[in-house]
Design a protein around this motif. Structure first.
Motif, PDB file in Angstrom:
ATOM      1  N   SER A 109       0.828  -1.215   0.000  1.00  0.00           N
ATOM      2  CA  SER A 109       0.000   0.000   0.000  1.00  0.00           C
ATOM      3  C   SER A 109       0.861   1.263   0.000  1.00  0.00           C
ATOM      4  N   GLN A 110       2.121   1.167   0.489  1.00  0.00           N
ATOM      5  CA  GLN A 110       2.982   2.359   0.598  1.00  0.00           C
ATOM      6  C   GLN A 110       3.978   2.476  -0.550  1.00  0.00           C
ATOM      7  N   GLY A 111       4.428   1.330  -1.062  1.00  0.00           N
ATOM      8  CA  GLY A 111       5.416   1.383  -2.139  1.00  0.00           C
ATOM      9  C   GLY A 111       6.836   1.553  -1.628  1.00  0.00           C
ATOM     10  N   VAL A 112       7.735   1.903  -2.545  1.00  0.00           N
ATOM     11  CA  VAL A 112       9.163   2.042  -2.216  1.00  0.00           C
ATOM     12  C   VAL A 112       9.374   3.311  -1.395  1.00  0.00           C
ATOM     13  N   GLU A 113      10.147   3.193  -0.293  1.00  0.00           N
ATOM     14  CA  GLU A 113      10.443   4.345   0.561  1.00  0.00           C
ATOM     15  C   GLU A 113      11.961   4.590   0.584  1.00  0.00           C
ATOM     16  N   ALA A 114      12.359   5.676   1.257  1.00  0.00           N
ATOM     17  CA  ALA A 114      13.778   6.078   1.228  1.00  0.00           C
ATOM     18  C   ALA A 114      14.701   4.982   1.756  1.00  0.00           C
ATOM     19  N   ARG A 148       4.783  -3.151  -8.005  1.00  0.00           N
ATOM     20  CA  ARG A 148       5.692  -3.962  -8.832  1.00  0.00           C
ATOM     21  C   ARG A 148       6.409  -3.084  -9.855  1.00  0.00           C
ATOM     22  N   ALA A 149       5.619  -2.260 -10.535  1.00  0.00           N
ATOM     23  CA  ALA A 149       6.190  -1.363 -11.557  1.00  0.00           C
ATOM     24  C   ALA A 149       7.161  -0.375 -10.913  1.00  0.00           C
ATOM     25  N   GLN A 150       6.790   0.080  -9.706  1.00  0.00           N
ATOM     26  CA  GLN A 150       7.628   1.056  -8.992  1.00  0.00           C
ATOM     27  C   GLN A 150       8.988   0.442  -8.623  1.00  0.00           C
ATOM     28  N   ILE A 151       8.978  -0.825  -8.167  1.00  0.00           N
ATOM     29  CA  ILE A 151      10.241  -1.503  -7.816  1.00  0.00           C
ATOM     30  C   ILE A 151      11.139  -1.571  -9.054  1.00  0.00           C
ATOM     31  N   GLU A 152      10.533  -1.888 -10.210  1.00  0.00           N
ATOM     32  CA  GLU A 152      11.338  -1.984 -11.442  1.00  0.00           C
ATOM     33  C   GLU A 152      11.882  -0.626 -11.859  1.00  0.00           C
ATOM     34  N   ASP A 153      11.026   0.429 -11.754  1.00  0.00           N
ATOM     35  CA  ASP A 153      11.449   1.779 -12.175  1.00  0.00           C
ATOM     36  C   ASP A 153      12.521   2.346 -11.252  1.00  0.00           C
ATOM     37  N   VAL A 154      12.257   2.273  -9.928  1.00  0.00           N
ATOM     38  CA  VAL A 154      13.112   2.986  -8.966  1.00  0.00           C
ATOM     39  C   VAL A 154      14.375   2.206  -8.642  1.00  0.00           C
ATOM     40  N   ILE A 155      14.208   0.891  -8.353  1.00  0.00           N
ATOM     41  CA  ILE A 155      15.364   0.109  -7.921  1.00  0.00           C
ATOM     42  C   ILE A 155      16.053  -0.545  -9.105  1.00  0.00           C
ATOM     43  N   GLY A 156      15.245  -0.857 -10.139  1.00  0.00           N
ATOM     44  CA  GLY A 156      15.850  -1.449 -11.328  1.00  0.00           C
ATOM     45  C   GLY A 156      16.061  -2.944 -11.220  1.00  0.00           C
ATOM     46  N   ILE A 157      15.250  -3.634 -10.395  1.00  0.00           N
ATOM     47  CA  ILE A 157      15.343  -5.102 -10.362  1.00  0.00           C
ATOM     48  C   ILE A 157      14.025  -5.684 -10.870  1.00  0.00           C
TER      49      ILE A 157
END
Length: 601
Positions: A109-114, A148-157
């Protein structure tokens, strides 16, 4: 009988604060039968009272689980639950060095954080295989596809194979265990080589002495063996070996890839340097492991007992805390205003707060803490360079050539509507913007900030302006020269060393003004006027006055000449002047504490 390497998996759980690491650990322990349902409790690995109360993990914990996989084989899983908070990042780095893979837990629900980012990069630096797990999918606000999309965009895995689960309700826990077994690599090692083990953690047990947590890379560790610490050369005889299941369970030996504990009559935790390499004394390994970089305290403050008679109790208490927390440092100091105490070093403000709270709870001590300060590097005119921990010890300005302060790289993730307020806060703290990008609907801001502007109350201010939605992570970058000056606070013309601080010249007047205004409200009136001043060198930059309590000496004069009243008033005035010269001003403890929380306006 040691377990074959192909049947062992060592992994840690990394995530931002509150994304469900400890709850996921609970479910994994329950699912593999580590504890019965009667023994099970919430956050079973958070065994400090303060961890359970605040709902945060402070110490990394290890547990060994036995899992029968769907392929019919039985696997040994060594799980390390790590803290999420930036102040305890060294706990994370130590745990990662002992593992081959990580489970990356992201709140659906929160997504990727700092701190998700910070911990992932640490795992990648350690060459870890990552398994993304989307937790809290049972929440109505969960958006697994977007995250899922956010993990791929931000972290690149790659997150297409991310495991969906809910650690609270137990949905998808078997999928997590299967992913650990099938997707994480097995450890490598040679059982016939000389013993090579990494000292991951050490803590003090009142019954066993120092307990050491080790990860075996090569060779075999058995009870009765004489081991040698390669960094210090000290030798010890191993008394017993065991693993946590999570109950401490004795075993006969530990082989390559296994994680367990040993006791060897080590008297001080300081003797068991975290990151050291252990080997057998008779048959030593040639190359020690590279170990960890030394933990460097970043924030310093003085801790003094409110009652001077408690000093010996405080000395014993900090000594005992040091046994369990190698990153906490202290040395004795004295202050004219506060008497005897200790100058203590911490990894950040939360670490400082936790230590203070543990001292007051576990040892029933009433403490005063001075303003937190960072380490400044002072270049002297004779070419020497010294580290300054306490502004009260600053050398004579004539001898100072330059002052450098530590700067950090801060990563802040915030919802778009609070971006303006966050940027203003960073600019006010002399920040330099490095980048600004968007992660879905949230802004990712990277700033260079001076650490001494952050240690006061930056984190509190950030949380209040973003209504708690912004997340913050930082790492120390370097030292930079700045126009820094020492500001003293004088009460009744006497400097109060506990309140002196180094500030940037452009902010000195504002800091000084808010400090004296606050002190004026906090110091109770005495029988004489009390001037409160903020000064840089001999120059007063701000002043407030606490009015005197005054007896009405003219009350019994009725009628007669005005000179009678004047005479009595002059006599009173002379008495007040004498009082002010010899009077002692009592500064209450709240004044010290409130003076530290500066910029609330």
């Amino acid at each position: 009988m040691t377990t074959p390497l192909a049947r062992i998996r060592n992994f840690s759980i990394v995530a931002h604060i509150d994304h469900g690491k400890s709850t996921l650990s609970d479910r994994l322990i329950q699912e593999t039968g580590g504890l019965t349902s009667r023994e099970m409790k919430e956050q079973v690995l958070d065994n400090m009272e303060i961890e359970r109360e605040r709902g945060i993990t402070i110490k990394a914990q290890t547990v060994r689980l036995t899992y029968k996989a769907q392929d019919g084989e039985t696997y040994i899983l060594n799980l390390m639950d790590t803290p999420g908070h930036v102040d305890f990042a060294y706990e994370v780095s130590r745990s990662l060095a002992a593992c081959e893979g990580s489970i990356l837990v992201v709140d659906a629900s929160q997504g990727v954080e700092a701190q998700t980012l910070a911990n992932v990069y640490q795992a990648i630096d350690n060459d870890h295989e990552l398994v993304p797990v989307l937790n809290k999918i049972d929440l109505p606000a969960a958006e697994p596809e977007q995250v899922r999309a956010q993990i791929e965009d931000v972290i690149g895995i790659d997150a297409s194979q991310a495991v969906l689960c809910s650690a609270k309700t137990g949905i998808g826990i078997t999928d997590v265990l299967e992913a650990i077994v099938t997707r994480l690599p097995a450890p490598k090692g040679d059982i016939n080589a000389p013993l090579k083990a990494l000292l991951v953690d050490a803590w003090y047990d009142p019954y066993l002495g120092v307990v050491v947590l080790v990860r075996i890379f090569d060779g075999l560790l058995k009870a009765g063996m004489t081991i040698k610490m390669m960094q210090t050369g000290a030798t010890y005889r191993v008394d017993k070996i065991g693993v946590f299941t999570p109950k401490a369970t004795d075993v006969a030996s530990l082989g390559p890839g296994e994680i367990g504990f040993l006791t060897a009559q080590i008297k001080e935790v300081a003797d068991a340097a975290v990151g050291a390499t252990l080997t057998e004394d008779k048959r030593q390994t040639e190359n020690p492991l590279k170990g960890f970089k030394e933990v460097q305290p970043v924030v310093f403050c003085g801790l003094f007992p409110v009652d001077a008679a408690d000093f010996e109790d405080l000395r014993a208490a900090v000594g005992r805390l040091r046994l369990n927390d190698a990153s906490f440092t202290y040395e004795m100091e004295t202050s004219a205003a506060l008497g005897f105490g200790f100058r203590c070093g911490f990894l950040g403000l939360l670490h400082l707060e936790i230590i203070q709270e543990r001292l007051s709870r576990e040892f029933n001590l009433d403490l005063i803490a001075t303003a937190p300060s960072v380490i400044y590097k002072i270049g002297l005119t004779n070419g020497d360079e010294i580290d300054l921990h306490n502004p009260a010890d600053m050398p004579d300005p004539v001898k100072i050539d330059s002052i450098a302060e530590p700067w950090i790289k801060a990563t802040i993730l915030t919802p778009d509507e609070y971006l303006g307020a966050v940027i203003k806060l960073c600019q006010d703290r002399r920040g330099v913007q490095k980048e600004l990008s968007y992660v879905g609907a949230r802004a990712l801001v990277v700033y260079d900030l001076p650490l001494n502007e952050v240690v006061f109350d930056f984190y509190d201010r950030l949380k209040s302006i973003s209504k708690g939605y912004a997340s913050f992570d930082y790492q120390i970058e370097d030292y930079r020269q700045g126009d820094l000056v020492k500001m003293n606070v004088l009460v009744n013309a006497e400097p109060v060393d506990a309140l002196s601080m180094l500030v940037h010249r452009t902010r000195a007047e504002q800091r000084g003004r808010s400090m004296v205004e606050k002190m004026k409200d906090l110091i109770p009136p005495h029988m004489f006027t009390i001037p409160i001043q903020a000064a840089i060198g001999g120059k007063i930059i701000a002043r407030e006055t606490v009015r005197a309590l005054r007896k009405d000496v003219t009350a019994k004069c009725y009628g007669g000449d005005a000179t009678r009243k004047r005479k009595l008033l002059d006599k009173q005035k002379a008495g007040k002047k004498k009082m002010r010269q010899f009077g002692k001003v009592d500064i209450p403890q709240e004044a010290f504490i409130a003076a530290l929380k500066m910029d609330e306006d």
